[in-house]
Design an enzyme around this catalytic site. Structure first.
Site, short mmCIF file in Angstrom:
data_model
loop_
_atom_site.label_atom_id
_atom_site.label_comp_id
_atom_site.label_asym_id
_atom_site.label_seq_id
_atom_site.Cartn_x
_atom_site.Cartn_y
_atom_site.Cartn_z
N GLU A 54 40.22 33.06 57.76
CA GLU A 54 39.37 32.79 56.61
C GLU A 54 37.93 32.49 56.99
OE1 GLU A 54 41.81 30.74 52.99
OE2 GLU A 54 41.70 29.57 54.83
N TRP A 67 31.67 35.57 41.58
CA TRP A 67 32.47 36.20 42.63
C TRP A 67 32.87 37.56 42.07
CZ3 TRP A 67 37.36 38.24 43.38
CH2 TRP A 67 37.77 38.41 44.71
N GLU A 95 49.78 28.95 58.56
CA GLU A 95 48.60 28.31 57.99
C GLU A 95 47.46 28.28 59.00
OE1 GLU A 95 45.93 25.91 55.69
OE2 GLU A 95 47.40 27.48 55.31
N LYS A 128 37.06 29.72 45.93
CA LYS A 128 38.00 28.60 46.01
C LYS A 128 39.12 28.71 44.99
CE LYS A 128 39.30 24.48 47.38
NZ LYS A 128 39.87 24.29 48.72
N CYS A 162 34.78 32.97 38.83
CA CYS A 162 33.38 32.63 38.68
C CYS A 162 33.28 31.25 38.05
CB CYS A 162 32.68 33.65 37.79
SG CYS A 162 32.90 35.36 38.35
N ASN A 218 34.13 34.27 33.05
CA ASN A 218 35.03 34.15 34.20
C ASN A 218 36.34 34.82 33.81
OD1 ASN A 218 36.50 33.38 36.49
ND2 ASN A 218 37.07 31.42 35.59
N GLY A 219 36.79 35.77 34.64
CA GLY A 219 38.04 36.46 34.33
C GLY A 219 37.88 37.96 34.45
N HIS A 267 60.66 40.43 69.63
CA HIS A 267 61.05 41.51 68.72
C HIS A 267 59.84 42.30 68.23
CE1 HIS A 267 65.23 40.23 68.56
NE2 HIS A 267 64.80 38.98 68.43
N ARG A 306 33.31 28.38 43.41
CA ARG A 306 34.01 29.41 42.65
C ARG A 306 33.43 30.80 42.87
NH1 ARG A 306 37.10 28.35 38.03
NH2 ARG A 306 37.70 26.18 37.79
N LYS A 332 43.79 29.98 58.41
CA LYS A 332 42.53 29.24 58.50
C LYS A 332 41.55 29.95 59.43
CE LYS A 332 42.94 25.91 55.73
NZ LYS A 332 43.64 26.90 54.90
#
Length: 607
Positions: free
Chosen positions: A486, A74, A479, A602, A2, A98-99, A502, A27, A483
């Protein structure tokens, strides 16, 4: 994950708080709220969803006061709702956090035993209620806040605001970042310097375990032992222009476009003009004293480490272990002698990565970090911090930070090779020349934007996508798939091309697009064989390659994207551009929220 802000100002706090929260919305954007003190009275406003909803609320229901705290959330404990939104209030106390408070259930049981009830599902409400309990017992606001903090286990950045106290904010940090801003007869609190940039450039970063008492004219900081601590005031330059979209539709589009400029900046810092070797900050590192490198990171930074493993092992002949921070920290692996530990984090505050670093303290011979925030916790706790010079990155999906990480890691690998005598002067010169020319090559890649958009338009109709790559392209395939997941919410997976037969080949049919990252290098013919296996089963191949590669392997493909030629070891940096733009344009075509995708934030400062 947050964002928190606090203001003891000379002007109305509400608009200042909202503007600061806008700079922290990366955030979290599940809900937002502010609380102020005016004529001694404590009041708050909260809204569900993005910050614009809080702004609208404040137009219709204003909040007066020149002292206040704010929060953008968040969700961790409790679903997103107005009830669970911060600031949390208990009588005369409001708190933003935050936490994660790990022992909140025990504290709730203790409070319930005293007849104190709860209105929310969050761990933070426990902080407010415990502080109210100590106030009711006769303790002063500062004493009540400190006694509450003493009871908390977990990670937190906290700011307390009290009714009747228009010149007081109490702040504390443990495991989550917090900065204090110094103004002219004003004081500010923020999760990072970005939030405070329009208000002041004079910043004090709280150390782990610090607690701070703020008034408009003073700052008293005590360390984890309760002793007075004079943390330095630093002048921090945050380019405000880099925190807007600069004419682009999304921050992500702007940050993709900035890559030639920021990578040129990073290269200049490590390859000074006229020099013929990599120059590291401070005392650097002597790789002749290192026999092994352990690299640890999360998410996109982890893929940067996987890429760098190829460079360190192939160029510098240095054995490398790469690990995910959340696994590494709990596996507690042995760290043999003559090992360097390297940690990669855009924010420099990633909770799992920071915990992994602390595990390595006293075990590894040298602790290195590659970060975008030089004053971050990871940077300050490293023996050598290597800034990537990407500038502020707002889009949740990392773009320019990733390619700057790659650039710095490649230069570090070249330094290791030079120290260890595993690279000739001729090959080193070729790498340095290629790096100096990289920004112009990246600019040429960006000119393929329209071709990438056309492929993305077709990709947006898919439900599942595979990415394939070999060698240096394998981590980049991972990556690229990340992306796409996301920001477009399309299910995407990546595999080393040789692994196709395989198992993953069972998924191939006429509905399955397969993105193949394959520059014309020593592994290209093998990649073409894998493409043929896909096309033989009616799979749709989107080939990303250079002109020679498309000429040799482009027949029968569903789509081609042409990249300029570049030194083979620079291909992951170059090919990141089409991987990023493919995800971006696919998300735009689907109408998803590019900069703030659902469920993501983020800066991951909680486990």
């Amino acid at each position: 994950m947050c964002g928190i802000v606090g203001v003891l100002g000379n002007h109305e706090a509400a608009p200042i708080l909202v503007e600061a929260l806008k700079r922290l919305e990366y955030r979290g954007y599940d809900s937002a709220g502010i609380a102020t003190v005016h004529d001694g009275a404590l009041n708050r406003r909260r809204a569900l969803g993005k910050l614009v909803n809080l702004s609208d609320l404040l137009v219709h229901d204003p909040l007066r006061g020149k002292s206040g705290i704010g929060h953008t959330r968040w969700a961790t404990h409790g679903e997103p709702s107005i009830t669970n939104a911060h600031p949390h209030r208990a009588g005369p106390i409001a708190v933003v956090h935050n936490g994660i408070i790990e022992n909140y259930k025990e504290l709730r049981e203790e409070l319930a035993g005293c007849g104190i009830g709860f209105q929310t599902d969050t761990d933070t409400e426990t902080v407010a209620l415990m502080t109210q309990r100590y106030l009711n017992d006769g303790f002063s606001p500062v004493e009540a806040a400190n006694k509450t903090i003493d009871r908390l286990d977990g990670a937190f950045a906290l700011a307390f605001l009290f009714e009747g106290e228009e010149d007081l904010i109490v702040a504390a940090r443990k495991g989550s970042p917090l900065a204090i801003g110094h103004g002219d007869g004003e004081m500010f609190v923020g999760s990072d310097a970005i939030a405070l940039a329009p208000l002041t450039d004079r910043i004090t970063y709280l150390d782990e375990g610090d607690r701070a008492v703020l008034t408009r004219t003073s700052l008293e900081t005590r360390d984890a032992r309760g002793e007075l601590a004079n943390r330095p005031i630093k002048t921090v330059q945050v380019d405000a222009a880099r925190v807007d979209k600069g004419g682009h539709k999304h921050f992500m589009a702007k940050e993709v476009a900035e890559q030639p400029v920021v990578i040129a900046e990073a290269i200049r810092h490590y390859l000074p003009l006229g020099g013929d070797e990599v120059v590291l900050p401070g005392d650097g590192i002597d790789f002749t004293k290192i026999d092994r490198l352990t690299m640890v990171a999360c998410g996109t930074a982890f893929y940067a480490c996987l890429t760098a493993k190829y460079w360190f092992e192939q160029i510098a002949q240095l054995p490398v272990e790469v690990d995910i921070a959340s696994e590494f920290r709990y596996r507690e692996p042995p760290i043999p002698g003559r090992t360097a530990a390297l940690f990669v984090s855009q924010s420099g505050e990633t909770a799992d990565t920071l915990a992994a670093l602390r595990y390595c303290e006293g075990k590894a011979d040298k602790i290195l970090s590659v970060v975008n925030v030089p004053e971050s916790s990871i940077a300050r706790e490293s023996d050598l911090a290597l800034p990537i010079h990407a500038g502020v990155e707002i889009g949740v999906a990392s773009t320019k930070a990733f390619t700057c990480q790659l650039s710095v890691l490649l230069m570090l690998a070249l330094k290791a090779a030079q120290d260890r005598g595993t690279i000739s002067a001729e090959h080193l010169e070729a790498h340095i020349a290629a790096l100096r020319g990289l920004p112009s090559v990246l600019s040429a890649a960006l000119e393929q934007n329209d071709a990438i958009r056309q492929t993305a338009q077709k990709l947006s109709e898919a439900r599942d996508v595979l990415f394939l790559g070999r060698g240096l392209m394998y981590p980049l395939a991972l990556e690229g798939a990340l992306k796409l997941k996301e920001i477009s919410y399309i299910h995407a997976e990546a595999y080393a091309s040789g692994e196709l037969k395989h198992g993953p080949i069972a998924l191939i049919d006429k509905h399955m697009p397969v993105v193949v990252l394959a520059p014309r290098d020593g592994l290209f013919e093998k990649s073409v064989s894998n493409m043929q296996e896909v096309m033989a089963r009616k799979g749709k191949v989107a080939l990303i390659s250079d002109e020679q590669g498309i000429t040799e392997g482009g027949d029968g493909t569903w789509s081609t994207i042409r990249m300029p030629e570049v030194h083979p070891n620079l291909t992951p940096i170059l090919y990141a551009i089409p991987a990023q733009l493919l995800a971006y344009h696919t998300a735009v075509a689907k109408g998803t929220d590019v900069d703030q995708p659902r469920n993501l934030a983020k800066s991951v400062t909680v486990e």
